[in-house]
Design a protein around this motif. Structure first.
Motif, short mmCIF file in Angstrom:
data_model
loop_
_atom_site.label_atom_id
_atom_site.label_comp_id
_atom_site.label_asym_id
_atom_site.label_seq_id
_atom_site.Cartn_x
_atom_site.Cartn_y
_atom_site.Cartn_z
N GLY B 30 0.82 -1.22 0.00
CA GLY B 30 0.00 0.00 0.00
C GLY B 30 0.85 1.26 0.00
N ARG B 34 1.11 4.30 -2.78
CA ARG B 34 0.94 5.70 -2.44
C ARG B 34 2.11 6.54 -2.99
N PRO B 41 -4.45 10.32 -1.89
CA PRO B 41 -5.42 9.44 -2.56
C PRO B 41 -6.85 9.79 -2.17
N ALA B 44 -9.45 4.20 -3.48
CA ALA B 44 -8.59 3.03 -3.65
C ALA B 44 -9.46 1.82 -3.99
N ILE B 69 -1.47 2.87 2.38
CA ILE B 69 -1.95 3.90 1.44
C ILE B 69 -2.01 5.27 2.12
N TRP B 93 -12.77 3.49 -0.31
CA TRP B 93 -12.09 2.30 -0.80
C TRP B 93 -13.04 1.15 -0.99
N VAL B 111 -3.44 -2.79 -6.24
CA VAL B 111 -3.91 -1.55 -5.64
C VAL B 111 -4.06 -0.51 -6.73
N LEU B 113 -5.07 3.34 -7.22
CA LEU B 113 -5.30 4.57 -6.46
C LEU B 113 -5.67 5.71 -7.39
#
Lengths: 290, 231
Positions: B30, B34, B41, B44, B69, B93, B111, B113
């Motif tokens: 995570g 980021r 963010p 997500a 994140i 998210w 992931v 973002l």
């Protein structure tokens, strides 16, 4: 700077007239281009984390999300029944404390793994309590434990999926046994004997956690690992020999790990994880994840 | 840089439990996503594969990834409350689960973002055990790096001389390239460059200003030691 066997480290100590902690300090400083202060401040952070995790597990409410662990450390610590007096009882409670903190998403120092993170803290805190070892000296004790871990990682494995619990609580008990012998003034030979005893007692231990969680039986195996460390150190300090040289014992753990069925190595397919009750718990904990 | 293990690989990582692979490693995936987004963010979308999908609840994998994140390291106790903190910061998210993705490593997360400034990035990473990770895909390009060194990730139009230009810009500031991996699709090239030191802002700007460069990110090394020594 390279050490491939515990015998290499012992030889370096003899040649340089240094103890095992100093040998590992040299190793880390040379290989990672760190100052003495860098290494010791890193060790201090490890020790603080370990002490905090013991403290938390003995003072705070710790019920794991799965419900499998429920304030066991305090239950043991406060137990009125003592099989061998308060010392052993308190020592193993400290290991359970860290296991519970870990399961509850608390902060721990893996040593060498998260699943075996209770053994080193329990032994270090016990050495302060029972032997008045100064905290500064414990940092050297940590360095000695890293010698054992380094050689074990090179010639065997810490991974439950490769060496079972022998690679986790077995190696942690061996590291802790070395630390105890060192802190009580034992020789390098005695340190190596203690490592041999601890590993021989863990030979073939499977990794079979219920539901794949680092809880059952990991937490109580950490407690047994503490007992193993003290028993092994006691035998070595008394002067008895492990007969099989420690580096050969480490190679044997590698062979045994390779021979163990994958079902018994962190796959959730064998041992306690595969019992009826183990399966039932797994279903209950993970029913929302399927 | 020596290849010998550090004593802090054995006495560490210092981490939020319970699992170095399912918690510490997950938070790092995570965290890298980021860094690659390089923005706050706002949304997500996370896909957990295989063992991550099956056992995330018991290991706090979902909390660890959201924590990463949010920029939390693997030893940051805020990971436990990461979902509440993310809500406060306005992060939305969504988790998806694929329990039987045989082409992925057993502990893998994807992931995606979306940043507040409008950018987006998609990253696939695997957690290898002991808190170590391997980033395997960025923006659809296959990559392979562990984030143990300073790493530059660059996506550029696939024109002749692109590699020479970029490596030249890095060398100009006296930074050594330790490793370089290149992958391509029909029109673009992805470069992952592992460096012996950090590059300065000037070098990054110089690479970014090249008309054919689409994406430049600096990923900082994910060793325990940097945070461990701060006290």
């Amino acid at each position: 700077m390279e050490f491939n066997l515990l015998a290499d480290i012992a030889e370096y100590c003899a040649r340089e007239k240094k103890d095992m902690a100093q040998a590992m300090l040299d190793y880390e400083m040379k290989n990672k281009h760190l100052s003495r202060e860098d290494v010791y401040s890193g060790l201090k952070r490890v020790l603080l984390t370990m002490e905090d995790s013991v403290e938390q597990g003995l003072t705070q409410m710790v019920i794991s999300p799965s419900g499998m662990l429920n304030n066991w450390a305090k239950t043991v610590y406060n137990s009125k029944t003592e099989t061998l007096g308060p010392r052993l009882k308190k020592a193993i409670a400290r290991a359970i404390a860290v296991g519970e903190v870990n399961a509850c998403m608390g902060k721990i120092a893996a040593a060498p793994t998260a699943g075996s993170a209770g053994i080193m803290p329990a032994v270090l805190v016990t050495m302060i309590e029972e032997h008045n070892i100064p905290r500064e000296k414990l940092l050297d004790g940590l360095l000695v434990s890293s010698a054992v871990g380094l050689i074990f990682a090179k010639n065997s494995s810490f991974a439950g999926s490769e060496a079972g619990c022998m690679g986790e609580t077995g190696s942690a008990a061996a590291m802790a046994a070395a630390t105890i012998v060192y802190l009580l003034g034992g020789t390098n030979d005695q340190i190596l004997e203690a490592v041999g005893f601890a590993l021989k007692a863990s030979m073939g231990l499977v990794c079979d956690p219920v539901g794949g969680l680092v809880e059952e039986p990991c937490t109580t195996r950490n407690a047994v690992g503490v007992a193993n460390a003290f028993v092994s150190a006691q035998m070595a300090l008394a002067g008895i020999k492990s007969l099989i040289p420690v580096d050969e014992v480490i190679f044997a753990t590698k062979e045994v790990g390779d021979l163990m069925s994958p079902r018994l190595k962190e796959s959730g397919q064998g041992g306690l994880a595969n019992t009826k009750t183990g399966r039932d718990i797994q279903k209950r904990v993970f029913r929302t994840a399927e | 840089m020596s290849q010998q293990p550090s004593i802090f690989d054995i006495l560490g990582p210092i981490m939020i439990g319970p699992s170095s692979s399912h918690t510490a490693g997950a938070s790092r995936i995570g965290y890298i996503a980021r860094q690659l987004l390089h923005d706050e963010p706002k949304k997500a979308v996370i896909t957990l594969y295989n063992s991550f999908a099956k056992t995330h609840k018991g290991h706090g994998t979902d909390k660890a990834i959201i924590g990463g994140i949010l920029g939390f390291g693997p030893d940051d106790e805020r990971i436990r409350e990461s979902h509440e903190l993310a809500k406060k910061q306005g992060l939305e998210w969504e988790f998806q689960f694929r329990g039987d993705a045989t082409k992925f490593h057993s502990n893998t997360a994807r992931v995606k973002l979306f940043g507040k400034k409008g950018g987006a990035v998609e990253v696939v990473g695997a957690s290898l055990g002991g808190g170590r990770i391997r980033i395997q895909e960025i923006e659809g390009f296959p990559v392979d790096f562990t984030a143990q060194a300073h790493t530059l990730v660059i996506i550029a139009d696939d024109i002749p001389g692109s590699i020479k230009n970029i490596s030249g810009a890095i060398a100009e500031h006296g930074v050594n390239i330790a490793n370089m991996f290149v992958s391509r699709n029909e029109t673009k090239a992805n470069m992952v460059i592992e460096l012996d030191q950090a590059v300065n802002a000037e070098t990054l700007q110089k690479i970014e200003s090249l008309s054919w460069v689409r994406f430049v990110r600096h990923v900082e090394p994910m060793t325990e030691h940097s945070s461990r020594y701060e006290k």
